[in-house]
Design a protein around this motif. Structure first.
Motif, mmCIF file in Angstrom:
data_model
loop_
_atom_site.group_PDB
_atom_site.id
_atom_site.type_symbol
_atom_site.label_atom_id
_atom_site.label_comp_id
_atom_site.label_asym_id
_atom_site.label_seq_id
_atom_site.Cartn_x
_atom_site.Cartn_y
_atom_site.Cartn_z
ATOM 1 N N UNK A 36 40.336 43.098 41.464
ATOM 2 C CA UNK A 36 40.520 44.809 41.295
ATOM 3 C C UNK A 36 41.905 44.964 41.217
ATOM 4 N N UNK A 37 42.911 44.353 41.583
ATOM 5 C CA UNK A 37 44.194 44.341 41.538
ATOM 6 C C UNK A 37 44.908 43.985 40.256
ATOM 7 N N UNK A 38 44.188 43.314 39.243
ATOM 8 C CA UNK A 38 44.673 42.812 38.045
ATOM 9 C C UNK A 38 44.965 43.830 37.026
ATOM 10 N N UNK A 39 46.287 43.950 36.721
ATOM 11 C CA UNK A 39 46.789 44.673 35.698
ATOM 12 C C UNK A 39 46.058 44.768 34.328
ATOM 13 N N UNK A 40 45.288 43.712 34.191
ATOM 14 C CA UNK A 40 44.671 43.555 32.777
ATOM 15 C C UNK A 40 43.330 44.358 32.759
ATOM 16 N N UNK A 41 42.701 44.786 34.031
ATOM 17 C CA UNK A 41 41.596 45.316 34.108
ATOM 18 C C UNK A 41 41.532 46.780 33.201
#
Length: 177
Positions: A36-41
């Motif tokens: 959930x913290x991935x900047x690619x989401x």
């Protein structure tokens, strides 16, 4: 939601977000983020303040989602480009729902300038970039400000994936670029 048009727009935004996240391998089989913290989401943007920052953020792209019967593509593109600047992203694009078609067959519209900057960033010749991502050109008389290029959401998803794999994107881990 009381406004049926707003509900249709929100549903389209969510469908595009979900499609891109699944295509990019950012969610599990149930649509939950792997990290959930991935900047690619790919995320639907929360509107804050007076400056609109677009509907969907898929770094480095801001997507302005449209689910309307009557197209106004050049106007929408100008709107998307302004919103991309507000959000601090280099590329603003329009994602239009096509009636009776899957999300993958939705249309992505970009200005000639944005198309050229994407192509140059990837270091591709015009013919290769055009063929690889299925771009078609719409010319509106001699008014070049109304010219734009179009591809499918599916081909755009490939472009996002390739861009992230080859270019440094702030907030996107190298593993998914």
């Amino acid at each position: 939601m009381a406004n049926p048009n707003k509900a249709k727009g929100t549903a389209w935004e969510s469908a595009v977000r979900d499609y891109l996240n699944a295509f990019l391998g950012l969610v599990d089989a149930h649509g939950k983020f792997l990290d959930p913290m991935n900047g690619a989401n790919v995320r639907r943007a929360a509107q804050e303040g007076a400056r609109d920052v677009g509907d969907i953020h898929a770094a480095p792209f801001v997507l302005e989602a449209k689910n309307t019967r009557t197209p106004a593509v050049p106007t929408w593109i100008r709107q998307a480009e302004v919103e991309a600047r507000h959000a601090g992203f280099p590329f603003g694009v329009v994602v239009r729902k096509m009636r009776g078609q899957s999300v993958a067959m939705g249309r992505v519209h970009v200005s000639v300038g944005t198309w050229t900057r994407m192509r140059l960033a990837l270091g591709m010749p015009t013919q290769e970039f055009s063929a690889l991502y299925g771009w078609s050109v719409s010319l509106r008389r001699l008014d070049t400000s109304r010219w734009y290029l179009t591809t499918s959401v599916r081909d755009f998803a490939h472009l996002v994936d390739d861009y992230r794999r080859n270019m440094p994107v702030a907030g996107v881990p190298r593993a998914v670029r």
